[in-house]
Design an enzyme around this catalytic site. Structure first.
Site, PDB file in Angstrom:
ATOM      1  N   GLU A  79       0.799  -1.140  -0.066  1.00  0.00           N
ATOM      2  CA  GLU A  79       0.043   0.097   0.058  1.00  0.00           C
ATOM      3  C   GLU A  79       0.813   1.318   0.092  1.00  0.00           C
ATOM      4  O   GLU A  79       1.672   1.216   0.912  1.00  0.00           O
ATOM      5  CB  GLU A  79      -1.018  -0.037   1.195  1.00  0.00           C
ATOM      6  CG  GLU A  79      -2.116   0.990   1.109  1.00  0.00           C
ATOM      7  CD  GLU A  79      -3.132   0.793   2.255  1.00  0.00           C
ATOM      8  OE1 GLU A  79      -3.084   0.037   2.754  1.00  0.00           O
ATOM      9  OE2 GLU A  79      -3.678   1.940   2.583  1.00  0.00           O
ATOM     10  N   LYS A 257      -7.429  -0.831  11.230  1.00  0.00           N
ATOM     11  CA  LYS A 257      -6.833  -1.492  10.045  1.00  0.00           C
ATOM     12  C   LYS A 257      -5.504  -0.505   9.755  1.00  0.00           C
ATOM     13  O   LYS A 257      -4.335  -1.031   9.398  1.00  0.00           O
ATOM     14  CB  LYS A 257      -7.745  -1.124   8.914  1.00  0.00           C
ATOM     15  CG  LYS A 257      -7.156  -1.941   7.486  1.00  0.00           C
ATOM     16  CD  LYS A 257      -6.669  -0.895   6.494  1.00  0.00           C
ATOM     17  CE  LYS A 257      -6.088  -1.586   5.229  1.00  0.00           C
ATOM     18  NZ  LYS A 257      -4.991  -1.047   4.432  1.00  0.00           N
ATOM     19  N   ASP A 273       4.899 -14.481  11.764  1.00  0.00           N
ATOM     20  CA  ASP A 273       3.467 -14.702  11.348  1.00  0.00           C
ATOM     21  C   ASP A 273       2.638 -13.736  11.766  1.00  0.00           C
ATOM     22  O   ASP A 273       2.053 -13.529  12.901  1.00  0.00           O
ATOM     23  CB  ASP A 273       3.401 -16.145  12.084  1.00  0.00           C
ATOM     24  CG  ASP A 273       1.804 -16.712  11.726  1.00  0.00           C
ATOM     25  OD1 ASP A 273       1.003 -15.872  11.228  1.00  0.00           O
ATOM     26  OD2 ASP A 273       1.590 -17.806  11.956  1.00  0.00           O
ATOM     27  N   HIS A 370      -2.772  10.506   0.671  1.00  0.00           N
ATOM     28  CA  HIS A 370      -2.798   9.021   0.157  1.00  0.00           C
ATOM     29  C   HIS A 370      -2.778   9.180  -1.256  1.00  0.00           C
ATOM     30  O   HIS A 370      -1.897   8.274  -1.896  1.00  0.00           O
ATOM     31  CB  HIS A 370      -4.276   8.771   0.769  1.00  0.00           C
ATOM     32  CG  HIS A 370      -4.548   7.291   0.580  1.00  0.00           C
ATOM     33  ND1 HIS A 370      -3.745   6.220   1.395  1.00  0.00           N
ATOM     34  CD2 HIS A 370      -4.917   6.455  -0.304  1.00  0.00           C
ATOM     35  CE1 HIS A 370      -4.179   5.097   1.331  1.00  0.00           C
ATOM     36  NE2 HIS A 370      -5.044   5.173   0.175  1.00  0.00           N
TER      37      HIS A 370
HETATM   38  P1  NAD Z   1       9.428 -23.772  15.668  1.00  0.00           P
HETATM   39  O1  NAD Z   1       8.640 -24.855  15.425  1.00  0.00           O
HETATM   40  O2  NAD Z   1      10.501 -23.500  14.772  1.00  0.00           O
HETATM   41  O3  NAD Z   1       9.930 -23.742  17.368  1.00  0.00           O
HETATM   42  C1  NAD Z   1      10.885 -22.888  17.592  1.00  0.00           C
HETATM   43  C2  NAD Z   1      12.162 -23.763  17.838  1.00  0.00           C
HETATM   44  O4  NAD Z   1      13.495 -22.967  18.229  1.00  0.00           O
HETATM   45  C3  NAD Z   1      12.226 -24.784  18.869  1.00  0.00           C
HETATM   46  O5  NAD Z   1      12.653 -26.011  18.396  1.00  0.00           O
HETATM   47  C4  NAD Z   1      13.071 -24.215  19.900  1.00  0.00           C
HETATM   48  O6  NAD Z   1      13.774 -25.178  20.685  1.00  0.00           O
HETATM   49  C5  NAD Z   1      14.132 -23.415  19.231  1.00  0.00           C
HETATM   50  N1  NAD Z   1      14.827 -22.232  19.619  1.00  0.00           N
HETATM   51  C6  NAD Z   1      16.126 -22.034  19.550  1.00  0.00           C
HETATM   52  N2  NAD Z   1      16.574 -21.007  20.279  1.00  0.00           N
HETATM   53  C7  NAD Z   1      15.437 -20.587  21.054  1.00  0.00           C
HETATM   54  C8  NAD Z   1      14.995 -19.829  21.893  1.00  0.00           C
HETATM   55  N3  NAD Z   1      16.035 -18.837  22.174  1.00  0.00           N
HETATM   56  N4  NAD Z   1      13.873 -19.370  22.171  1.00  0.00           N
HETATM   57  C9  NAD Z   1      12.797 -20.124  21.996  1.00  0.00           C
HETATM   58  N5  NAD Z   1      12.981 -21.300  21.125  1.00  0.00           N
HETATM   59  C10 NAD Z   1      14.345 -21.578  20.774  1.00  0.00           C
HETATM   60  O7  NAD Z   1       8.381 -22.393  15.913  1.00  0.00           O
HETATM   61  P2  NAD Z   1       7.429 -21.955  16.806  1.00  0.00           P
HETATM   62  O8  NAD Z   1       7.957 -20.696  17.389  1.00  0.00           O
HETATM   63  O9  NAD Z   1       7.181 -23.023  17.987  1.00  0.00           O
HETATM   64  O10 NAD Z   1       6.029 -21.775  15.901  1.00  0.00           O
HETATM   65  C11 NAD Z   1       6.082 -20.830  15.034  1.00  0.00           C
HETATM   66  C12 NAD Z   1       5.625 -21.202  13.723  1.00  0.00           C
HETATM   67  O11 NAD Z   1       4.352 -21.908  13.986  1.00  0.00           O
HETATM   68  C13 NAD Z   1       5.460 -20.111  12.749  1.00  0.00           C
HETATM   69  O12 NAD Z   1       5.859 -20.764  11.537  1.00  0.00           O
HETATM   70  C14 NAD Z   1       3.700 -20.232  12.650  1.00  0.00           C
HETATM   71  O13 NAD Z   1       3.641 -19.395  11.393  1.00  0.00           O
HETATM   72  C15 NAD Z   1       3.492 -21.510  12.744  1.00  0.00           C
HETATM   73  N6  NAD Z   1       2.105 -21.677  13.367  1.00  0.00           N
HETATM   74  C16 NAD Z   1       1.062 -20.900  13.787  1.00  0.00           C
HETATM   75  C17 NAD Z   1       0.032 -21.519  14.306  1.00  0.00           C
HETATM   76  C18 NAD Z   1      -1.001 -20.502  14.834  1.00  0.00           C
HETATM   77  O14 NAD Z   1      -0.676 -18.962  14.925  1.00  0.00           O
HETATM   78  N7  NAD Z   1      -2.338 -20.761  15.229  1.00  0.00           N
HETATM   79  C19 NAD Z   1      -0.381 -22.835  14.053  1.00  0.00           C
HETATM   80  C20 NAD Z   1       0.532 -23.553  13.709  1.00  0.00           C
HETATM   81  C21 NAD Z   1       1.575 -23.381  13.409  1.00  0.00           C
END
Ligand code: NAD
Length: 421
Positions: A79, A257, A273, A370
């Site tokens: 945008e 928005k 995300d 805009h």
């Molecule tokens: P992820 O699965 O990559 O998990 C995070 C990883 O980072 C873990 O393995 C953890 O051990 C590691 N890690 C390394 N250093 C870390 C630190 N300092 N702090 C924390 N963890 C550390 O990701 P996630 O954050 O569990 O999930 C995010 C993803 O899930 C995004 O891609 C999102 O789009 C997706 N997702 C979102 C939804 C929703 O919002 N409803 C549902 C399902 C999946």
């Protein structure tokens, strides 16, 4: 699989998929070449049926001051007016010392939902007594998070209608945490099923009310003055518009928005995300049953005070954050080093974005600024080249009425004048 013909669409290479779609939908050689040029091997690892990368323009908001530190923050958005407005809002708030961001909470919620419970409130107490065992099951399901100092730390039990909802509270440290929380919630769900309960869902809630970020700013009236209006009058009108967004959902939706224009753009550029933050913010806007504007503005004495609180489920690791080089480059530009800092800066961009929009609305109206930027897009839409877009937009800005025909006419006049036609 004996030959390529037998591969399912999702098993084909991106080049094969593009070729199939090219044939089926009559894409030109140039279109296919452009798609191939933007395709990356990493992209094919990220989504199903990958074709190419869909690019967004990226710019930076400059001069944003949050908690006394000045930031240059990458924003990815299509945008035209958003980054210009963010810069304008950042400039106004910087005069006033910048945005103040409070330290945010940082727990994510996993819901384990049960039904057919004979006495939900009795069962609620029973679950609360088993807190330690529940936390152990959750943590055993995802032990790696503990090495970063996180893990499941608490539970709450709610009884909406006939459901019993066990909320698992998880410290996800520097990650957004959806996968981590889902894994833990499912483990707890399996354990409850093994005890005979009917578990209907075990999943993260994006209504991240334990990751709330608050930001505020206090402006002097001259900070918001325009050429035509005194600062006090603009401030009073901004406060009126803010009140309207508290009582009228139609206005609130557009108010929010504008805020999310800024927040989403920052989060996209930070590889986050952004839909997760959007859904949390929208749910929070309706938390009292009435959908309201997330940011509020009040005149207090001789100051215009802006405040906003919203859930900010963001991360600096995990998900696809590490999968794109540009995300790492953007982190170098923003110099954002931690999750609390990202939450604070993204929310601050949302607040200054709202200020810029309300100030324009309160004074000249939103269209003046805009449209200046929009005309460049209009110019591209009617076939102007990148070099022609600026001069054509300038011409359109001086006309009383602009539509597609007028824009085409002006483009051909411009080309004639430049001797290109
Ligand atoms: P992820 O699965 O990559 O998990 C995070 C990883 O980072 C873990 O393995 C953890 O051990 C590691 N890690 C390394 N250093 C870390 C630190 N300092 N702090 C924390 N963890 C550390 O990701 P996630 O954050 O569990 O999930 C995010 C993803 O899930 C995004 O891609 C999102 O789009 C997706 N997702 C979102 C939804 C929703 O919002 N409803 C549902 C399902 C999946």
């Amino acid at each position: 699989m004996t030959n390529n013909q037998e591969k399912k669409f999702y098993e084909k290479t991106p080049a094969e998929r593009r070729a199939i779609l090219g044939k089926k939908f009559g894409l030109s050689a140039d279109e296919l070449k452009a798609m191939a040029a933007d395709a990356r091997p990493e992209g094919a690892q990220m989504v199903e049926n990958y074709l190419t990368d869909y690019r967004l323009p990226e710019g930076v908001v400059t001069g944003l001051v949050v908690n006394g530190k000045e930031y240059t923050v990458p924003m990815a958005i299509e945008e035209p007016s958003v980054i210009a407005a963010a810069c304008n809002g950042a400039r106004m708030t910087a005069y006033a010392g910048g945005v103040t961001a409070e330290k945010a909470d940082r727990l994510m919620i996993g819901q384990v939902v049960m039904e057919n419970i004979a006495n939900p409130y009795l069962y609620r107490n029973h679950l609360l007594k088993q807190k330690d065992e529940i936390l152990k099951i959750a943590n055993d399901a995802y032990p790696s998070i503990q090495q970063y100092g996180g893990g499941a730390v608490g539970i709450r039990v709610r009884c909406p209608e006939d459901f019993v909802v066990l909320d698992l509270l998880v410290n996800v440290v520097d990650a957004m945490g959806a996968n981590t929380v889902n894994t833990m919630a499912e483990a707890v769900g399996r354990w409850l099923s093994s005890k005979g309960q009917t578990v209907v869902a075990a999943i993260l809630s994006n209504y991240a009310t334990d990751s709330l970020q608050s930001v505020s700013v206090a402006l002097e009236f001259p900070d918001v003055a325009t050429d035509q209006m005194k600062g006090a009058d603009v401030a009073a009108r901004i406060a009126d518009l803010s009140f309207l967004a508290q009582v009228d959902s139609y206005r609130a939706a557009t108010h929010n928005k504008g805020i999310m224009n800024g927040i989403d753009a920052v989060l996209i550029a930070a590889g986050n995300d952004w839909r997760a933050v959007e859904s949390g913010a929208q749910a929070y806007a309706a938390m009292e049953g009435q959908y309201r504007g997330l940011a509020t503005w009040h005149v207090v004495g001789d100051k215009l005070i802006g405040k906003m609180t919203l859930p900010m489920a963001v991360g600096t690791v995990g998900g696809s954050i590490g999968a794109r080089q540009l995300t790492a480059t953007n982190a170098k530009i923003s110099q954002i080093k931690s999750v609390p800092e990202l939450a604070a800066v993204a929310a601050s961009v949302g607040l200054v974005q709202n200020l810029a929009a309300l100030r324009a609305l309160a004074s000249t109206g939103i269209q003046e600024g805009h449209m200046k930027l929009q005309y460049r897009v209009v110019a591209m839409r009617v076939g102007a080249t990148a070099e022609e877009a600026g001069p054509l937009a300038d011409r359109l800005a001086h006309l009383d009425h602009v539509d597609e025909d007028v824009s085409k006419e002006e483009l051909s006049k411009l080309r004639k004048e430049q001797g290109h036609d």
